[in-house]
Structures are given as C-alpha cells and as structure tokens.
Design an enzyme around this catalytic site. Sequence first.
Site, PDB file in Angstrom:
ATOM      1  N   GLU A 262       0.835  -1.204   0.000  1.00  0.00           N
ATOM      2  CA  GLU A 262       0.000   0.000   0.000  1.00  0.00           C
ATOM      3  C   GLU A 262       0.868   1.252   0.000  1.00  0.00           C
ATOM      4  O   GLU A 262       1.804   1.381   0.784  1.00  0.00           O
ATOM      5  CB  GLU A 262      -0.892  -0.021   1.242  1.00  0.00           C
ATOM      6  CG  GLU A 262      -1.725   1.232   1.454  1.00  0.00           C
ATOM      7  CD  GLU A 262      -2.408   1.251   2.811  1.00  0.00           C
ATOM      8  OE1 GLU A 262      -3.357   2.042   2.964  1.00  0.00           O
ATOM      9  OE2 GLU A 262      -1.997   0.489   3.709  1.00  0.00           O
ATOM     10  N   LYS A 324      -9.329   2.363  -2.991  1.00  0.00           N
ATOM     11  CA  LYS A 324      -9.847   1.919  -1.694  1.00  0.00           C
ATOM     12  C   LYS A 324     -11.198   2.554  -1.421  1.00  0.00           C
ATOM     13  O   LYS A 324     -11.366   3.775  -1.540  1.00  0.00           O
ATOM     14  CB  LYS A 324      -8.856   2.277  -0.585  1.00  0.00           C
ATOM     15  CG  LYS A 324      -9.227   1.701   0.772  1.00  0.00           C
ATOM     16  CD  LYS A 324      -8.167   1.987   1.818  1.00  0.00           C
ATOM     17  CE  LYS A 324      -8.510   1.333   3.155  1.00  0.00           C
ATOM     18  NZ  LYS A 324      -7.504   1.639   4.189  1.00  0.00           N
ATOM     19  N   CYS A 377      -5.371  -2.703   2.930  1.00  0.00           N
ATOM     20  CA  CYS A 377      -5.230  -2.574   4.376  1.00  0.00           C
ATOM     21  C   CYS A 377      -6.478  -3.011   5.125  1.00  0.00           C
ATOM     22  O   CYS A 377      -6.873  -4.166   5.088  1.00  0.00           O
ATOM     23  CB  CYS A 377      -4.851  -1.124   4.712  1.00  0.00           C
ATOM     24  SG  CYS A 377      -4.248  -0.910   6.412  1.00  0.00           S
TER      25      CYS A 377
END
Length: 502
Positions: A262, A324, A377
């Site tokens: 990430e 995301k 994440c």
Amino acid sequence: MRALFNYPYSQLAIASLLGSFAVLGYAPFYFYPAPILALAGLFHLWARSDSMSRMAALGFAFGMGLFGTGVSWIYVSLHDFGGMPMLLAIFATTAFCAFISLLPLSAGWALGRFFPVTPMLAAPLLWTAQEWIRGWIFTGFPWLAVGYSQVPYSPLAGFAPLFGIYGVSLLTATCAALIAAAFAKRLGKKPLALWLLALWLSGAALKHVEWSEPYGPRVSFSLLQGNIAQDLKWREDELVHTLQTYRQMVMASRARLIVLPEMAFPLLLDDLPKSYLDNLARHARSQGGDLLAGVPEIRHDANETRYYNSMLSYGTAPTQVYRKSHLVPFGEFIPFKPVFGWIYRELLHIPLADLASGEPNQAPMNLAGQKVAIDICYEDVFGEEIIRPLPEATLLINVSNDAWYGNSLAADQHMQMSQARALETARMVLRATNTGATAMINREGRVLAHAPHFTQVSLDGEAQGYVGATPYVRWGNRPVIVILTAGILGLGWRQRKFGKAR
C-alpha cells in the site's frame, strides 16, 4: 472463592482479567481455547449476578480488558507516528477502548433485562449480536471478533466457509455457554461433552470439504516488503531512496506477478516520473506478467479535487486501477469535519488524512492469467465486503502498511483476519506489506510462507487460483443475522411467557 465472586469489585477485576486473557487466542499466539474459557468465565459471572447494572458493568470490564490489551497499539499510531502528545494519546486510546466496550456492556444489560430465566441460551446470541453491530456501526471496527481467535487451527474454523466469522463467533460463544452451564451445574458433564464433541467433530469434518477447485496453472509471485520506516516514509529527503529500493527489488524479481505494498510510492501518481513506471512495466512484461503498485492518486471531477488510496497494475495487461472504498475514520478521512477537523490541524500530522472513497463494487483485475480481487489494508477485516467480487475472482491480494502500529500485535492480528478471508472464500490470499506481515495464505487459512517483520525482503512463491463459491460467498452474513434475530425473539417470547424480566 464464593465470597470472592460475590464481591462486586473483585468480579469487575476478574472480568477485566478474563478479557485480557482472551487476547491469547489471537495472532501471534493462536491459543484458541483462551477466548472460549474467557467467555465461559464472563457468562458464569453474568449468570450469578442479581442486577442489570452489575451485568452491564461486567460486560464493560471484560471489554476494557479485551480491547485495552488487544488494541492498545492504537496509541503507537497516535503518538509515535501521528505526533499526538503522550498524555492525550493515552486518553484517546483509553476513550476509544471504553467506547467500543459499551457494546459488551449493552449485551450484559440486555441479558439481565430481558433474559434472566435463560441466561446461558441468550448469552451467545447477545454476544455475537454486539460483535456484528460493532462490525458496521460508525463504519465498523470488527477487530477481535471472537470468531477470529479460532482461525485457522480450531475445529470451529471449519464453519467459516458456511457462516463466516460471525457464525464462528456464535459457535465459539455457544461452547463457552456450555462450559459455563456445566460449571453452574445447569448442565451435566455428559450432555456438555456430547454437545462440545458434536460441534468440534462437525467443524473438523467441514475442514475436509473442498469448497473450490483449481483454476489455471500456478502463478509465480514476488511480494515486496520494502521496510520503509514510517517516520521516514513521507520525508522528501527519503523519496529517492524509497524509489530506488523498490526499483531494485522489482528488477531482481523473476515472477509473473509482482506486488508492492500500500502506497509504496509516497508521492502522487501525477508526480511519479513516467520513465520510472515505464521501466517497471517493461520488466513485468519481460516476465510475461504484471506488476501491482500502491500509489496515491489525484482526480479532478467537475469543481472538486479528490485524492485516492489506489493500486495500479502495469505489464502485459492494460493498466487497471483499484481505489480503496472503505476508509479508516480519523486515519484516512475526517468524520464530522466541522467538529473534529481541529484535531488534524493542531494535534495530528498524518499525510493524506482526508481521502475520497472508491466505488464499493470494483471488478477483479486480470493479472498474470488470474482474476485478482484487491483490497487495501483495513478493508480485509470486513468479510461481507471481500465477497463482493466473488465468485468471479480466483485470487485475493491484500496490500497494507501496518508500520503505523510499530512492533505491536497489530500486524499479526491483521494477518489472522486475512486467514479468515481465505477460509470464508476458499481462495488463496497474498499479503504484501511495508514492514509485515507479508505472507502467503492457502485456502484453508494456513500461512504457507511468512516474511520476517521489519526486514527488506521479497517473499517469492507460487499461487494457485480457484473457482467456486462457498455458502458464505453466496449468502454473506444473512444466515447468521436470521439465526440471531430468530433466537433472540424466540427467547424473548419464552421469557415473556414463562418468567418476568428483572
């Protein structure tokens, strides 16, 4: 001993210690009996209590022990890397643990208010219900749901492909209630043994069911763990070193699928030199595959500028992007900005703390001959969101940067949640992180390879894609919600008919 349990303050201390003891069930310890025994102790204390307020207090104390021990790493992100003053970070961490402990408190209160006649039947339902609520309220924080503690070694983990992690939580709490009932002599030893044996043998048998089948040849991969220190990651004088580190690691890989963590590149995509990306893409194509890299992205829509936490692919396939969608409150976006915006201006120094959300339903990427579902994440702690691109996706990839939490329990706990996602979906999971836990997880939820934490390393291996749909992929959390609702309403009707609430 009887006097000890009857003394209120001792009961609260015991409940808190039981909550702390339960943390041993989670990674990196994986002692899965611990949460069962801890919940059995809490249920026993609840059953012996004579007031709703005491049961509520016991639930709160258990929650403070569980979260105060299990998620104390929040302090590290606030103080060590967020720049919040120490005393204020301690207060904020304690306040957060107290806030989420209100849900175990509410479970204890509801048990005393509505189910005094059937506490051992209602306790597992109420415990699981409050966990499910915690998984979505205020965007959700399902961390340390008790079902995770059974992954992957407990026989109860075999139920994950059927009912998901909340189903495993319900069965874990049921085992605890059976033990507590036997301890209180409301259930004989023989019925206890038979019920526990039935649950554990059923779970063990389910572990041998193949919910998916292989798709295509195995794919070689490299998961790059750059080990870029969090306090250096966003410094301009470290940028060249970071780019050189990942370029060298990419060029050394001979895999068809190369995955960077990430936000591996700590600058906007528009500012990243095109020649740099072209070199990485050229290398990926030379291996007949693709590279997946994390980078912040900026987009201008009408009169608005938006920043995204994105993963982009480069190589043989056309460039694809995943943005995301489930952002971390107070870490990636500012909730109630007029109220809390001052915290970021005055107390915290977190880069890119006000991001935009990507679309919730994004198609899998076509990478190295597989259909890869990406999650970034924190997203992989939400099982109901991970199944959105399934059953089309054949492989799951999680990228993360748990360096925010230092050398704490957070990274291993996070990996255990990825192990649960593998079980629920019957897919392999590849995790590429900045400092750990970088890992290869098989569809049974077991870690096949694990890079050492805080080390610059490329974790190389071969992954197998799979097709097929588990019951959880098809139905999500709906069956568990139906069971909880029917059980709570049914016991409530029984209580109303045969006994009076306190």
